[in-house]
Enzyme design. Sequence first.
Site, mmCIF file in Angstrom:
data_model
loop_
_atom_site.group_PDB
_atom_site.id
_atom_site.type_symbol
_atom_site.label_atom_id
_atom_site.label_comp_id
_atom_site.label_asym_id
_atom_site.label_seq_id
_atom_site.Cartn_x
_atom_site.Cartn_y
_atom_site.Cartn_z
ATOM 1 C CB ILE A 20 -0.968 -0.005 1.207
ATOM 2 C CG1 ILE A 20 -1.790 -1.309 1.208
ATOM 3 C CG2 ILE A 20 -1.897 1.204 1.154
ATOM 4 C CD1 ILE A 20 -2.659 -1.515 2.442
ATOM 5 C CG ASP A 39 9.951 -0.374 3.985
ATOM 6 O OD1 ASP A 39 10.404 -1.478 4.357
ATOM 7 O OD2 ASP A 39 8.795 -0.225 3.584
ATOM 8 C CE LYS A 93 0.847 -7.688 3.764
ATOM 9 N NZ LYS A 93 0.122 -7.339 2.574
ATOM 10 C CB SER A 133 -6.552 -4.050 10.375
ATOM 11 O OG SER A 133 -7.071 -5.302 10.065
ATOM 12 C CE1 TYR A 157 -1.552 -6.518 10.931
ATOM 13 C CE2 TYR A 157 -3.843 -7.224 10.754
ATOM 14 C CZ TYR A 157 -2.824 -6.355 10.397
ATOM 15 O OH TYR A 157 -3.079 -5.324 9.525
ATOM 16 C CE LYS A 161 -1.594 -2.670 11.716
ATOM 17 N NZ LYS A 161 -0.912 -1.505 11.172
ATOM 18 N NE ARG A 239 -11.837 -12.044 5.984
ATOM 19 C CZ ARG A 239 -12.492 -13.034 6.606
ATOM 20 N NH1 ARG A 239 -13.802 -13.166 6.466
ATOM 21 N NH2 ARG A 239 -11.824 -13.880 7.380
ATOM 22 N N GLY A 302 -7.889 -18.165 13.696
ATOM 23 C CA GLY A 302 -8.003 -16.702 13.812
ATOM 24 C C GLY A 302 -8.910 -16.081 12.768
HETATM 25 P P1 NAD Z 1 3.443 -4.544 3.476
HETATM 26 O O1 NAD Z 1 4.045 -5.611 4.314
HETATM 27 O O2 NAD Z 1 3.461 -4.717 2.003
HETATM 28 O O3 NAD Z 1 4.098 -3.137 3.822
HETATM 29 C C1 NAD Z 1 4.592 -2.814 5.104
HETATM 30 C C2 NAD Z 1 5.974 -2.215 4.912
HETATM 31 O O4 NAD Z 1 6.483 -1.855 6.204
HETATM 32 C C3 NAD Z 1 6.966 -3.191 4.295
HETATM 33 O O5 NAD Z 1 7.655 -2.551 3.249
HETATM 34 C C4 NAD Z 1 7.892 -3.562 5.440
HETATM 35 O O6 NAD Z 1 9.200 -3.844 4.970
HETATM 36 C C5 NAD Z 1 7.829 -2.314 6.298
HETATM 37 N N1 NAD Z 1 8.094 -2.524 7.727
HETATM 38 C C6 NAD Z 1 7.569 -3.480 8.532
HETATM 39 N N2 NAD Z 1 8.040 -3.327 9.780
HETATM 40 C C7 NAD Z 1 8.853 -2.246 9.780
HETATM 41 C C8 NAD Z 1 9.627 -1.586 10.769
HETATM 42 N N3 NAD Z 1 9.668 -2.003 12.046
HETATM 43 N N4 NAD Z 1 10.345 -0.504 10.414
HETATM 44 C C9 NAD Z 1 10.349 -0.059 9.129
HETATM 45 N N5 NAD Z 1 9.625 -0.655 8.149
HETATM 46 C C10 NAD Z 1 8.900 -1.733 8.472
HETATM 47 O O7 NAD Z 1 1.942 -4.336 3.996
HETATM 48 P P2 NAD Z 1 0.751 -3.516 3.342
HETATM 49 O O8 NAD Z 1 -0.230 -4.484 2.836
HETATM 50 O O9 NAD Z 1 1.269 -2.484 2.469
HETATM 51 O O10 NAD Z 1 0.124 -2.886 4.649
HETATM 52 C C11 NAD Z 1 0.415 -1.571 5.051
HETATM 53 C C12 NAD Z 1 -0.271 -1.286 6.370
HETATM 54 O O11 NAD Z 1 -1.677 -1.471 6.240
HETATM 55 C C13 NAD Z 1 0.148 -2.193 7.522
HETATM 56 O O12 NAD Z 1 0.181 -1.407 8.691
HETATM 57 C C14 NAD Z 1 -0.963 -3.200 7.605
HETATM 58 O O13 NAD Z 1 -1.085 -3.738 8.895
HETATM 59 C C15 NAD Z 1 -2.147 -2.348 7.239
HETATM 60 N N6 NAD Z 1 -3.259 -3.096 6.690
HETATM 61 C C16 NAD Z 1 -3.059 -3.831 5.556
HETATM 62 C C17 NAD Z 1 -4.106 -4.551 5.012
HETATM 63 C C18 NAD Z 1 -3.918 -5.411 3.796
HETATM 64 O O14 NAD Z 1 -4.757 -6.246 3.535
HETATM 65 N N7 NAD Z 1 -2.863 -5.264 3.026
HETATM 66 C C19 NAD Z 1 -5.356 -4.500 5.640
HETATM 67 C C20 NAD Z 1 -5.520 -3.734 6.787
HETATM 68 C C21 NAD Z 1 -4.461 -3.030 7.300
HETATM 69 C C1 WQD Z 2 -9.109 -13.377 2.749
HETATM 70 C C2 WQD Z 2 -9.949 -14.649 2.754
HETATM 71 C C3 WQD Z 2 -8.973 -16.427 4.045
HETATM 72 C C4 WQD Z 2 -5.469 -17.106 1.596
HETATM 73 C C5 WQD Z 2 -6.350 -10.078 7.056
HETATM 74 C C6 WQD Z 2 -6.541 -9.026 8.080
HETATM 75 C C7 WQD Z 2 -6.967 -7.756 7.407
HETATM 76 C C8 WQD Z 2 -5.954 -7.425 6.414
HETATM 77 C C9 WQD Z 2 -5.770 -8.484 5.408
HETATM 78 C C10 WQD Z 2 -3.591 -7.123 6.996
HETATM 79 C C11 WQD Z 2 -10.002 -15.297 4.133
HETATM 80 C C12 WQD Z 2 -9.053 -16.788 2.585
HETATM 81 C C13 WQD Z 2 -6.661 -16.601 2.092
HETATM 82 C C14 WQD Z 2 -5.444 -18.424 1.060
HETATM 83 C C15 WQD Z 2 -7.798 -18.608 1.516
HETATM 84 N N1 WQD Z 2 -4.801 -7.164 7.204
HETATM 85 N N2 WQD Z 2 -7.799 -17.349 2.067
HETATM 86 N N3 WQD Z 2 -6.630 -19.124 1.050
HETATM 87 O O1 WQD Z 2 -7.532 -12.710 6.610
HETATM 88 O O2 WQD Z 2 -9.456 -11.473 5.536
HETATM 89 O O3 WQD Z 2 -7.585 -10.240 6.438
HETATM 90 O O4 WQD Z 2 -5.415 -9.694 6.082
HETATM 91 O O5 WQD Z 2 -2.828 -6.876 6.279
HETATM 92 O O6 WQD Z 2 -7.031 -6.732 8.330
HETATM 93 O O7 WQD Z 2 -7.536 -9.411 8.980
HETATM 94 O O8 WQD Z 2 -7.255 -11.489 4.377
HETATM 95 O O9 WQD Z 2 -6.407 -12.033 2.152
HETATM 96 O O10 WQD Z 2 -5.557 -13.338 4.149
HETATM 97 O O11 WQD Z 2 -7.870 -13.680 3.376
HETATM 98 O O12 WQD Z 2 -8.832 -19.285 1.495
HETATM 99 O O13 WQD Z 2 -4.403 -18.934 0.619
HETATM 100 O O14 WQD Z 2 -9.311 -15.595 1.900
HETATM 101 O O15 WQD Z 2 -9.270 -17.519 4.850
HETATM 102 O O16 WQD Z 2 -11.269 -15.837 4.279
HETATM 103 P P1 WQD Z 2 -8.017 -11.590 5.808
HETATM 104 P P2 WQD Z 2 -6.676 -12.628 3.480
#
Ligand code: NAD
Ligand code: WQD
Length: 348
Positions: A20, A39, A93, A133, A157, A161, A239, A302
């Site tokens: 993101i 990062d 994450k 999240s 996790y 958050k 989802r 979970g």
């Molecule tokens: P990502 O893992 O792709 O990006 C996170 C980045 O942070 C990575 O580049 C990683 O190297 C860096 N990082 C981790 N720990 C660090 C530290 N201690 N110091 C410096 N850098 C560090 O994840 P993303 O999907 O881009 O998610 C971004 C944010 O959004 C996270 O906080 C995640 O929890 C939150 N979020 C993501 C999702 C999702 O589905 N992707 C959903 C809800 C919330």
């Molecule tokens: C989506 C659905 C899995 C992989 C979590 C956090 C959310 C966000 C994203 C962090 C679920 C199913 C997945 C696979 C599968 N946070 N699945 N086979 O678990 O909904 O959300 O991650 O970054 O805040 O709660 O996301 O993409 O892992 O899963 O069947 O190989 O797909 O069980 O139902 P999730 P996900």
Amino acid sequence: MARSKPVPSTVLVTGGAGFIGSHACVELLDHGYEVIVVDDYSNSTPQVFARVERLAGRFVGAVYELDLRDRQALSAVFDRHPIDAVMHFAALKSVTASTRQPVEYYDANVGGTTALLHAMQNHGVHRLVFSSSCSIYGDAGSGPLDESTPAGPTNPYASSKRLCEEILADVCRHRPEYTVLCLRYFNPAGAHPSGLLGEEPRGTPDNLMPYLAQVAVGRRERLRVFGGDYPTRDGTAVRDYLHVMDTVEAHRVALDHFGDSAGMRVYNLGLGIGSSVLEVVNAFSRACGRPIPYEIAPRRPGDVAELVADASAVNRAWGWRPTRDLADMCRDAWHFQRLNPNGFARPA
Ligand code: NAD
Ligand code: WQD
């Protein structure tokens, strides 16, 4: 004519190399912001910045390889740059990994956030957009969840958050100079439509869409669908998937709203539409033009049956709503994977 500088104009993006964060860098550069990134590349690679800069046609102001918990190094970044606001994406994450390594998750996510708050406090920076999240809602039941839904995290996790949210709320309660915009994302997915940026986690993807993309491109044999016995329309978990371009657009819009009022405001980011795992598999098959092999596997510890957003509050507050649907997410995720079958290692 030159675009006038936005306010705030210099944004620190933590985790800016990640999925993101890298899209957010492009969005900010495209809108005239100066971007500073920190990062540690624990889940990403610096190779992404050449692509960010190519897409934006501009340079990222500076990129620092550091762990947020390295307070001295982080403080030096704030010393060097006139940071106006912070977008805090950096975190671990993986829900599954957090159940195996809870201490590491609390340390990285909560410790990383308090280290960032220290640096902000010491440098008079009081504006933060925080990546929260939907997982903090836990097993809240079916139907759209609004921001007043009680928190009930079901894994470390999500708890990490939620703890960050509580810390940020407390800081805002006691220090009126802070404004925190806490965005609870549901399931960001998809990729930049250029195919240059996308989701390329280290190791085996935990999240559904990058796993599907790797199956479609032949890097993995089949998807394991975690749970076929949930109380949902087809037995698989539901989802609310949100395009990463919509996700980062919301962050950029957030920067225009720090001044609305002080304190902490919390908004869900989602489409408000639930899709089951099998519906996502079918949508991805349509996007890539081939069937995706899958098998039904046991539920993942979970996980919950359904998480769908009531995301109307952000629309009421900022007049913003997402514009891309699941088909767009699958098309763009597939486009990225097809052009980058081995991730960022080879040029697109
Ligand atoms: P990502 O893992 O792709 O990006 C996170 C980045 O942070 C990575 O580049 C990683 O190297 C860096 N990082 C981790 N720990 C660090 C530290 N201690 N110091 C410096 N850098 C560090 O994840 P993303 O999907 O881009 O998610 C971004 C944010 O959004 C996270 O906080 C995640 O929890 C939150 N979020 C993501 C999702 C999702 O589905 N992707 C959903 C809800 C919330
Ligand atoms: C989506 C659905 C899995 C992989 C979590 C956090 C959310 C966000 C994203 C962090 C679920 C199913 C997945 C696979 C599968 N946070 N699945 N086979 O678990 O909904 O959300 O991650 O970054 O805040 O709660 O996301 O993409 O892992 O899963 O069947 O190989 O797909 O069980 O139902 P999730 P996900």
